[in-house]
Design an enzyme around this catalytic site. Structure first.
Site, PDB file in Angstrom:
ATOM      1  N   ASN A   1     -11.036  -6.765   2.715  1.00 29.13           N
ATOM      2  CA  ASN A   1     -10.763  -6.937   1.282  1.00 29.13           C
ATOM      3  C   ASN A   1     -10.611  -8.414   0.904  1.00 29.13           C
ATOM      4  O   ASN A   1     -11.002  -8.817  -0.194  1.00 29.13           O
ATOM      5  CB  ASN A   1      -9.509  -6.154   0.876  1.00 29.13           C
ATOM      6  CG  ASN A   1      -9.872  -4.711   0.539  1.00 29.13           C
ATOM      7  OD1 ASN A   1     -11.025  -4.317   0.660  1.00 29.13           O
ATOM      8  ND2 ASN A   1      -8.906  -3.921   0.127  1.00 29.13           N
TER       9      ASN A   1
ATOM     10  N   GLY B   1      -9.966  -7.469  -9.787  1.00 28.57           N
ATOM     11  CA  GLY B   1      -8.774  -6.733 -10.214  1.00 28.57           C
ATOM     12  C   GLY B   1      -8.682  -5.457  -9.403  1.00 28.57           C
ATOM     13  O   GLY B   1      -9.267  -5.358  -8.326  1.00 28.57           O
TER      14      GLY B   1
ATOM     15  N   CYS C   1      -6.430  -2.680  -5.219  1.00 31.56           N
ATOM     16  CA  CYS C   1      -6.431  -3.167  -3.829  1.00 31.56           C
ATOM     17  C   CYS C   1      -6.597  -4.682  -3.675  1.00 31.56           C
ATOM     18  O   CYS C   1      -5.767  -5.325  -3.032  1.00 31.56           O
ATOM     19  CB  CYS C   1      -7.523  -2.454  -3.040  1.00 31.56           C
ATOM     20  SG  CYS C   1      -7.129  -0.723  -2.739  1.00 31.56           S
TER      21      CYS C   1
HETATM   22  N1  LIG Z   1      -6.791   3.236  -4.111  1.00 33.82           N
HETATM   23  C1  LIG Z   1      -7.709   2.693  -3.328  1.00 33.82           C
HETATM   24  O1  LIG Z   1      -8.847   2.440  -3.739  1.00 33.82           O
HETATM   25  C2  LIG Z   1      -7.383   2.379  -1.887  1.00 33.82           C
HETATM   26  C3  LIG Z   1      -8.437   2.095  -0.991  1.00 33.82           C
HETATM   27  C4  LIG Z   1      -8.120   1.796   0.324  1.00 33.82           C
HETATM   28  C5  LIG Z   1      -6.803   1.748   0.741  1.00 33.82           C
HETATM   29  N2  LIG Z   1      -5.810   2.000  -0.156  1.00 33.82           N
HETATM   30  C6  LIG Z   1      -4.431   1.977   0.336  1.00 33.82           C
HETATM   31  O2  LIG Z   1      -4.006   3.331   0.486  1.00 33.82           O
HETATM   32  C7  LIG Z   1      -2.611   3.457   0.134  1.00 33.82           C
HETATM   33  C8  LIG Z   1      -2.460   4.474  -0.962  1.00 33.82           C
HETATM   34  O3  LIG Z   1      -3.134   4.014  -2.112  1.00 33.82           O
HETATM   35  P1  LIG Z   1      -3.358   4.939  -3.406  1.00 33.82           P
HETATM   36  O4  LIG Z   1      -4.168   4.147  -4.354  1.00 33.82           O
HETATM   37  O5  LIG Z   1      -3.798   6.287  -2.970  1.00 33.82           O
HETATM   38  O6  LIG Z   1      -1.841   5.034  -3.929  1.00 33.82           O
HETATM   39  P2  LIG Z   1      -1.267   5.915  -5.122  1.00 33.82           P
HETATM   40  O7  LIG Z   1      -0.200   5.106  -5.743  1.00 33.82           O
HETATM   41  O8  LIG Z   1      -2.381   6.466  -5.958  1.00 33.82           O
HETATM   42  O9  LIG Z   1      -0.613   7.168  -4.370  1.00 33.82           O
HETATM   43  C9  LIG Z   1       0.472   7.074  -3.506  1.00 33.82           C
HETATM   44  C10 LIG Z   1       1.206   8.409  -3.512  1.00 33.82           C
HETATM   45  O10 LIG Z   1       2.257   8.384  -2.541  1.00 33.82           O
HETATM   46  C11 LIG Z   1       3.333   9.155  -3.039  1.00 33.82           C
HETATM   47  N3  LIG Z   1       4.561   8.870  -2.300  1.00 33.82           N
HETATM   48  C12 LIG Z   1       5.338   7.747  -2.347  1.00 33.82           C
HETATM   49  N4  LIG Z   1       6.373   7.869  -1.510  1.00 33.82           N
HETATM   50  C13 LIG Z   1       6.268   9.071  -0.911  1.00 33.82           C
HETATM   51  C14 LIG Z   1       7.034   9.765   0.076  1.00 33.82           C
HETATM   52  N5  LIG Z   1       8.118   9.205   0.618  1.00 33.82           N
HETATM   53  N6  LIG Z   1       6.628  10.978   0.454  1.00 33.82           N
HETATM   54  C15 LIG Z   1       5.520  11.560  -0.079  1.00 33.82           C
HETATM   55  N7  LIG Z   1       4.751  10.955  -0.996  1.00 33.82           N
HETATM   56  C16 LIG Z   1       5.114   9.717  -1.409  1.00 33.82           C
HETATM   57  C17 LIG Z   1       3.387   8.793  -4.505  1.00 33.82           C
HETATM   58  O11 LIG Z   1       4.106   9.737  -5.265  1.00 33.82           O
HETATM   59  C18 LIG Z   1       1.892   8.733  -4.844  1.00 33.82           C
HETATM   60  O12 LIG Z   1       1.422   9.976  -5.326  1.00 33.82           O
HETATM   61  C19 LIG Z   1      -2.148   2.039  -0.221  1.00 33.82           C
HETATM   62  O13 LIG Z   1      -1.614   1.422   0.907  1.00 33.82           O
HETATM   63  C20 LIG Z   1      -3.434   1.346  -0.633  1.00 33.82           C
HETATM   64  O14 LIG Z   1      -3.366  -0.047  -0.447  1.00 33.82           O
HETATM   65  C21 LIG Z   1      -6.070   2.332  -1.455  1.00 33.82           C
END
Ligand SMILES: NC(=O)c1ccc[n+]([C@@H]2O[C@H](COP(=O)([O-])OP(=O)(O)OC[C@H]3O[C@@H](n4cnc5c(N)ncnc54)[C@H](O)[C@@H]3O)[C@@H](O)[C@H]2O)c1
Length: 430
Positions: A206, A255, A258
């Protein structure tokens, strides 16, 4: 296999549905009761193309269920995949509070031999934190692994079904075998490395892409000084096979959920390990300053923002998503309001009032209404609806500026429609 995915956000729901489509029994677990209630009814609480169909299909097949209860989701799981958010803390470091909370909740329930996998993006060393936490909670017979995620919002289902590679970070042959077997249907190259290498690989990927965008922006800024056209420069250098003609996005800066976070986190990690004076801190600084700098410059070109009616086209951070995390619009709109402009917004999916409740914006349903009185049209995001719009048919009698913030139109096209043109790193035209 029986799997549990903790965190049903963009990454968690897509992963859960795709693993279910391979024939596994998958439970999606989240602490957000509203999200889980929607998912139970087969509704995805955000917009991601093709996800709802996959979700419904796997639920109907009885392979995918959702719950808020750790004691329902953890004891039977052979693999527990943590996909909770890892936002940046105030100092830029990855905030691991959700990872720690999830680990604390699962620890008392996890069965012997379970593999606890971190899919969230986390800095090197995080697996040790989870490991220490599990041990301190009395667990000894479990495995841990790192399985970084590379999907892109807007094409997440396709990316997950057809990844360029699967990266597995572990230190145990059993874990490598099990996770390789899990991903076999993807028929993708599998990279088996240490957890630290896997975590660095995610940040490196990234940060490279964000740096490439920043590089293009820096070249564009220099083109502005000498009449060169950054698109012509890119076409010329892209033919060099060491460079390539792909992934060039001069614009308002990167933006999304990530890149800004992952650059800030690697920059903070660099500072924490004594490498403060490196590229990542600078990339972050350049990107943060970009929108105010460009708006100031464009303000001078158009005779000031005060009193101008501006149509912002594209509020999400990219096309095909309703996600507005770190979207350019979230910086552009407040800056323009501060400068005295009157702003109207359009987006096919993103809802401004949900994401930015404290900054009022008149969001309208279609492009025609958005530009109806505009002195300036700013095309921020390349939604197909915006790219295919005949702006010539919408041109008003008065002078109107068209700012193409992603160089998606040619200057000739925009001038042909009758607008004065401003692009990124391309000569303006009146
Ligand atoms: N969104 C992307 O495009 C993307 C791509 C690659 C990697 N990532 C990484 O993946 C991870 C998740 O990203 P995302 O965009 O899916 O996040 P998100 O914010 O959409 O979802 C995270 C979820 O985790 C839940 N959560 C928080 N604490 C919790 C707990 N203790 N128990 C159970 N559920 C819990 C939240 O309620 C939420 O629904 C991050 O580390 C992000 O950097 C995201």
């Amino acid at each position: 296999m029986k799997l549990t995915v903790i965190g049903t956000g963009y990454v968690g729901v897509v992963s859960a549905a795709v693993y279910a489509s391979f024939g596994h029994q998958v439970t999606g677990l989240d602490v957000d009761a509203k999200k889980v209630a929607a998912l139970k009814e087969g509704k995805v609480p955000f917009y991601e193309p093709h996800l709802e169909e996959l979700l419904l299909e796997q639920q109907a097949a009885g392979r995918l269920r959702f719950t808020t209860e750790y004691n329902e989701a953890i004891p039977d799981a052979e693999i527990v995949i943590i996909a909770v958010g890892t936002p940046s803390a105030a100092d830029g470091q990855a905030d691991l509070k959700y990872i720690k909370a999830a680990t604390e909740s699962l620890a008392p329930l996890v069965s012997d031999g379970t593999i606890v996998v971190i899919k969230s993006t986390v800095p090197p060393g995080t697996l040790k934190i989870v490991d220490d936490q599990l041990k301190s909670l009395g667990k000894t017979r479990y495995y841990t692994a790192s399985l970084p995620e590379f999907l892109r919002e807007g094409s997440a289902v396709n990316d997950t079904l057809h990844p360029d590679r699967v990266v597995i970070g572990a230190s145990d042959a059993f874990v490598f075998d099990k996770l390789e077997e899990l991903h076999k249907p993807l028929n993708a190259p599998v990279v088996k490395i240490t957890p630290e290498s896997a975590q660095m690989a995610k940040y490196a990927a990234n940060n490279y892409l964000a740096t490439r965008i920043t590089f293009a922006n820096q070249i564009a800024d220099l083109c502005d000084k000498n009449g060169a056209d950054v698109q012509e420069v890119i076409a010329a250098i892209g033919l060099d096979q060491r460079i390539g003609n792909h992934y060039w996005y001069p614009g308002f800066g990167y933006g999304g959920s990530c890149f800004p976070k992952d650059v800030k986190e690697l920059a903070a990690y660099s500072r924490a390990v004594g490498e403060a004076n490196n590229l990542f801190n600078k990339v972050n600084e350049l990107n943060e300053g970009r929108i105010p700098r460009l708006l100031e410059l464009y303000g001078q070109k158009i005779g000031g923002w005060a009193g101008k009616k501006v149509a912002i086209l594209g509020l999400s951070f990219k096309p095909n998503t309703d996600d507005m995390r770190e979207a350019p619009s979230t910086k552009v709109v407040p800056e323009l309001i501060k400068a005295g402009a009157e702003v109207v917004g359009f987006d096919p999916r993103a809802e401004w009032s949900v994401f930015m409740p404290n900054t009022p914006l008149n969001q309208v349903e279609d492009i025609k209404t958005a530009v109806a009185e505009a002195d300036v049209i700013m095309a921020l995001i390349e939604w197909p609806e915006i790219l295919s719009c005949d702006f010539g048919a919408l041109k008003l009698e008065k002078q109107q500026w068209f700012i193409d913030a992603r160089n998606q139109f040619t200057p000739d096209q925009v001038v042909g429609w009758g607008y004065a043109y401003i692009g990124i790193g391309r000569p303006s035209r009146e």
